[in-house]
Design a protein around this motif. Structure first.
Motif, PDB file in Angstrom:
ATOM      1  N   GLN A 228       0.830  -1.194   0.000  1.00 26.00           N
ATOM      2  CA  GLN A 228       0.000   0.000   0.000  1.00 26.00           C
ATOM      3  C   GLN A 228       0.868   1.248   0.000  1.00 26.00           C
ATOM      4  OE1 GLN A 228      -2.262  -0.626   3.570  1.00 26.00           O
ATOM      5  NE2 GLN A 228      -3.792  -1.853   2.527  1.00 26.00           N
ATOM      6  N   MET A 229       0.325   2.313  -0.557  1.00 22.32           N
ATOM      7  CA  MET A 229       1.017   3.591  -0.588  1.00 22.32           C
ATOM      8  C   MET A 229       0.081   4.642  -0.001  1.00 22.32           C
ATOM      9  SD  MET A 229       2.585   5.660  -3.854  1.00 22.32           S
ATOM     10  CE  MET A 229       1.130   5.399  -4.842  1.00 22.32           C
ATOM     11  N   ALA A 230       0.557   5.335   1.025  1.00 25.40           N
ATOM     12  CA  ALA A 230      -0.233   6.407   1.628  1.00 25.40           C
ATOM     13  C   ALA A 230      -0.136   7.644   0.740  1.00 25.40           C
ATOM     14  CB  ALA A 230       0.276   6.721   3.024  1.00 25.40           C
ATOM     15  N   MET A 231      -1.263   8.313   0.554  1.00 23.87           N
ATOM     16  CA  MET A 231      -1.307   9.510  -0.284  1.00 23.87           C
ATOM     17  C   MET A 231      -1.609  10.720   0.602  1.00 23.87           C
ATOM     18  SD  MET A 231      -0.915   8.189  -3.349  1.00 23.87           S
ATOM     19  CE  MET A 231      -1.565   9.298  -4.551  1.00 23.87           C
ATOM     20  N   VAL A 232      -0.710  11.692   0.584  1.00 30.32           N
ATOM     21  CA  VAL A 232      -0.885  12.928   1.341  1.00 30.32           C
ATOM     22  C   VAL A 232      -0.686  14.087   0.378  1.00 30.32           C
ATOM     23  CG1 VAL A 232      -0.003  14.345   3.237  1.00 30.32           C
ATOM     24  CG2 VAL A 232      -0.002  11.852   3.448  1.00 30.32           C
ATOM     25  N   LEU A 233      -1.607  15.026   0.398  1.00 31.67           N
ATOM     26  CA  LEU A 233      -1.496  16.214  -0.453  1.00 31.67           C
ATOM     27  C   LEU A 233      -1.236  17.434   0.411  1.00 31.67           C
ATOM     28  CD1 LEU A 233      -4.438  15.785  -2.987  1.00 31.67           C
ATOM     29  CD2 LEU A 233      -2.028  15.246  -3.316  1.00 31.67           C
ATOM     30  N   ARG A 234      -0.323  18.272  -0.029  1.00 26.91           N
ATOM     31  CA  ARG A 234      -0.084  19.567   0.606  1.00 26.91           C
ATOM     32  C   ARG A 234      -0.367  20.615  -0.459  1.00 26.91           C
ATOM     33  NH1 ARG A 234       5.514  20.128   3.149  1.00 26.91           N
ATOM     34  NH2 ARG A 234       4.532  18.881   4.750  1.00 26.91           N
TER      35      ARG A 234
END
Length: 203
Positions: free
Chosen positions: A35-41
């Motif tokens: 799995q890959m965590a997705m975080v947007l800034r």
């Protein structure tokens, strides 16, 4: 129990207990999936920097191509555009920051303004590990902790004994009103060894 099937091919309806169990675990256990965590800034209309965890994306493997495909799918399904991307941050693994085939390079080819920054949490973890290894008491603590985790984790019987002991202690603590209670507190987790690249394992 029979672990082998008469026909272990992919099209067989009965491939044997072992292969069927592996398939069941692969289909139903999120712990065994990459799995890959997705975080947007991003910057909002008022000029404030906002950072949001937006989800976990399943990936078939951790090659830079698979990760890039997952990011492409995520961007297109959420109406996002690479043309507005101005940065990217990952750990220091070669599949992420590799100069020739890394994920950062694949994204930079598509959007040259998406500058790569080594993840600050990962940098902090590496710094803490380096400091911890220099202090004899702290290094000894983590060596002992890892030995205990390995010893207990290697046996189902020892894990069950530890779990039972902890449950007894929790019940006593609850009865004596010694623990703060609330949603999400005192959840059972699995034992993990401290690792140089596992975030928060050294602090």
């Amino acid at each position: 129990l029979s672990f082998r099937g008469n026909d272990e091919s992919a099209t067989s309806s009965n491939r044997g207990n072992y292969l069927e169990l592996l398939q069941f675990l692969a289909d139903n256990d999120e712990k065994v999936k990459e799995q890959m965590a997705m975080v947007l800034r991003y910057v909002d209309d008022k000029g404030h920097v906002i950072e949001r965890f937006v989800g976990v994306q399943h990936v078939t493997d951790t090659t830079s191509s698979s990760l890039k495909d997952a990011i492409d799918i995520f961007f297109s399904s959420n109406g996002l555009s690479f043309s507005k991307l101005r940065g990217q941050g990952y750990d220091g693994a070669s599949n992420m920051r590799g100069e020739l085939k890394g994920l950062k390079t694949k994204i930079l080819r598509e959007q040259p303004c998406a500058y790569y920054v080594h993840c600050f949490a990962h940098q902090l973890q590496l710094a803490l590990v380096a400091v911890a290894k220099k202090n004899i008491d702290i290094a000894s603590f983590f060596t002992t902790t890892n030995s205990v985790v390995n010893h207990v984790g290697a046996s189902c019987k020892r894990r069950d004994a530890l779990r039972a002991q902890l449950q007894e202690e929790l019940v006593i603590a609850f009865e004596n009103d010694c623990l703060i209670t609330g949603r999400g507190l005192h959840q059972e987790t699995s034992l993990k060894c401290a690792g140089d690249t596992r975030w928060s394992s050294h602090y």
